[in-house]
Design an enzyme around this catalytic site. Structure first.
Site, PDB file in Angstrom:
ATOM      1  N   TYR A   1      66.348  26.800  26.865  1.00 15.66           N
ATOM      2  CA  TYR A   1      67.349  26.882  26.843  1.00 15.66           C
ATOM      3  C   TYR A   1      68.844  26.770  26.596  1.00 15.66           C
ATOM      4  O   TYR A   1      69.274  25.552  26.294  1.00 15.66           O
ATOM      5  CB  TYR A   1      67.742  28.510  25.509  1.00 15.66           C
ATOM      6  CG  TYR A   1      68.834  28.911  25.528  1.00 15.66           C
ATOM      7  CD1 TYR A   1      68.986  28.850  24.009  1.00 15.66           C
ATOM      8  CD2 TYR A   1      70.545  29.120  26.151  1.00 15.66           C
ATOM      9  CE1 TYR A   1      70.079  28.938  23.787  1.00 15.66           C
ATOM     10  CE2 TYR A   1      71.112  30.003  25.354  1.00 15.66           C
ATOM     11  CZ  TYR A   1      71.430  29.364  23.942  1.00 15.66           C
ATOM     12  OH  TYR A   1      72.540  29.600  23.505  1.00 15.66           O
TER      13      TYR A   1
ATOM     14  N   ASN B   1      75.647  25.205  15.134  1.00  8.50           N
ATOM     15  CA  ASN B   1      75.684  26.235  14.903  1.00  8.50           C
ATOM     16  C   ASN B   1      74.495  27.252  15.322  1.00  8.50           C
ATOM     17  O   ASN B   1      74.220  28.442  16.411  1.00  8.50           O
ATOM     18  CB  ASN B   1      76.904  27.856  14.274  1.00  8.50           C
ATOM     19  CG  ASN B   1      76.480  29.338  14.567  1.00  8.50           C
ATOM     20  OD1 ASN B   1      77.017  29.383  15.833  1.00  8.50           O
ATOM     21  ND2 ASN B   1      76.145  29.825  13.676  1.00  8.50           N
TER      22      ASN B   1
ATOM     23  N   SER C   1      78.424  25.643  22.381  1.00 11.38           N
ATOM     24  CA  SER C   1      76.500  25.503  23.406  1.00 11.38           C
ATOM     25  C   SER C   1      76.882  27.059  24.009  1.00 11.38           C
ATOM     26  O   SER C   1      76.729  27.621  23.525  1.00 11.38           O
ATOM     27  CB  SER C   1      77.335  24.145  24.717  1.00 11.38           C
ATOM     28  OG  SER C   1      76.905  24.196  25.233  1.00 11.38           O
TER      29      SER C   1
ATOM     30  N   THR D   1      75.858  38.974  19.027  1.00 10.26           N
ATOM     31  CA  THR D   1      75.459  38.314  17.941  1.00 10.26           C
ATOM     32  C   THR D   1      73.928  38.865  17.294  1.00 10.26           C
ATOM     33  O   THR D   1      73.214  39.109  18.188  1.00 10.26           O
ATOM     34  CB  THR D   1      75.306  36.317  17.804  1.00 10.26           C
ATOM     35  OG1 THR D   1      74.341  36.366  18.974  1.00 10.26           O
ATOM     36  CG2 THR D   1      76.724  36.327  18.110  1.00 10.26           C
TER      37      THR D   1
ATOM     38  N   LYS E   1      69.156  35.329   1.776  1.00 11.38           N
ATOM     39  CA  LYS E   1      69.307  35.755   2.493  1.00 11.38           C
ATOM     40  C   LYS E   1      71.168  35.371   3.309  1.00 11.38           C
ATOM     41  O   LYS E   1      71.716  36.371   3.524  1.00 11.38           O
ATOM     42  CB  LYS E   1      68.795  35.260   3.886  1.00 11.38           C
ATOM     43  CG  LYS E   1      69.370  36.322   4.613  1.00 11.38           C
ATOM     44  CD  LYS E   1      68.430  36.068   6.257  1.00 11.38           C
ATOM     45  CE  LYS E   1      69.099  37.282   7.392  1.00 11.38           C
ATOM     46  NZ  LYS E   1      67.386  36.439   8.673  1.00 11.38           N
TER      47      LYS E   1
ATOM     48  N   LYS F   1      71.119  22.584  25.693  1.00  8.69           N
ATOM     49  CA  LYS F   1      72.145  22.614  25.992  1.00  8.69           C
ATOM     50  C   LYS F   1      72.834  22.339  26.409  1.00  8.69           C
ATOM     51  O   LYS F   1      74.109  21.478  26.566  1.00  8.69           O
ATOM     52  CB  LYS F   1      72.460  24.379  26.145  1.00  8.69           C
ATOM     53  CG  LYS F   1      72.126  25.447  25.350  1.00  8.69           C
ATOM     54  CD  LYS F   1      73.333  25.531  23.639  1.00  8.69           C
ATOM     55  CE  LYS F   1      73.046  26.330  22.329  1.00  8.69           C
ATOM     56  NZ  LYS F   1      73.552  26.087  21.246  1.00  8.69           N
TER      57      LYS F   1
END
Length: 264
Positions: free
Chosen positions: A134, A69, A120, A169, A25, A138
């Site tokens: 989440y 990332n 972050s 994204t 991928k 972070k």
């Protein structure tokens, strides 16, 4: 975002090691380039992090810049998230970057140079409903990176925390977003509203990841890169509100907070 960062780095003439659990991928997304090495990496596996680092050094001699990332999103009210879901969130968004950084740091320290960039979020500055797991990952990333800054700076290694706002994204796609699967009736109405919001936000985010990638390449090229980069006008607005709120909280109980020392 990772694909755009890799493409921007290649376009700028840099050697790039692109990693992922599915190397086919990654190769399909980036194509073939003599300056590109694609390596299999599950960042939750420390042994794979070591192997990927060794492959990168074998190919290009050294690693100058590391970009942490990888991310996923376990969305849901805290009570509705299972322990396993929270662990998976932390494994990818916090422990994973630690694994890769631990593998890369010795080489940077030996050379007395390098730059570690960790992505972050504004959810690392303040938290929101439905983002407890989440944000925990972070906020943890932020605390770790801030400590790392002072630990590795004496070795000539730079660090940068990046706080993106909403960028278009794959984070909110079905492949990257997982919703709590332990429903509690009291949350039903608010859960429905939250899921409508997050699903509706996919593909509508205002931030352009291509421009963010170009900004990161510019930052990486600086002799003194920033310790923190707020990415997007919405990220700046969030950070400014955090500053205002924190100052209000300081002032509200300043006298009581200042009265807690042992008597002179």
């Amino acid at each position: 975002m990772g694909v755009d960062i890799a493409k921007a780095a290649l376009a700028a003439g840099h050697n790039v090691v692109a990693t992922g659990r599915n190397t086919e991928k990654v190769t399909k997304a980036l194509g073939k380039n003599e300056n590109l090495l694609v390596v299999k990496l599950d960042i939750t596996n420390p042994l794979e992090a070591e192997a990927a680092t060794m492959a990168a050094v074998a190919k290009f001699g050294k690693i100058d810049i590391l970009v942490n990332n990888a991310a996923n999103f376990y969305a849901g009210f805290f009570e509705e998230l299972t322990t396993e879901q929270i662990q998976m969130q932390l494994s990818t968004s916090l422990i994973g970057p630690m694994n890769v950084t631990r593998a890369v740091l010795p080489g940077m320290r030996k050379r007395r140079s390098g730059h570690i960039i960790s992505i972050s979020s504004t959810a690392g500055l303040t938290s929101f409903d439905f983002c407890s797991a989440y944000s925990a990952s972070k906020f943890g990333l932020e605390g770790w990176m801030q400590a790392l800054q002072s630990e590795v700076a004496p070795f000539g290694i730079h660090t940068t925390i990046v706080n993106p706002g909403f960028f278009r994204t794959e984070l909110l796609t079905k492949e990257s977003t997982n919703y709590a699967d332990h429903p509690v009736e009291d949350y039903n109405e608010r859960r429905t509203q939250q899921m409508e919001f997050w699903k509706g936000a996919n593909g509508q985010q205002s931030g352009d990841p291509v421009k963010l990638a170009e900004a990161l390449i510019a930052i990486a090229g600086k002799d003194q890169p920033p310790l923190r980069f707020l990415a997007g006008a919405d990220a700046i607005k969030t950070a400014e509100q955090v500053v205002i709120t924190l100052q209000q909280q300081i002032n509200a109980y300043r006298d009581l907070s200042s009265s807690l020392a042992y008597p002179a």
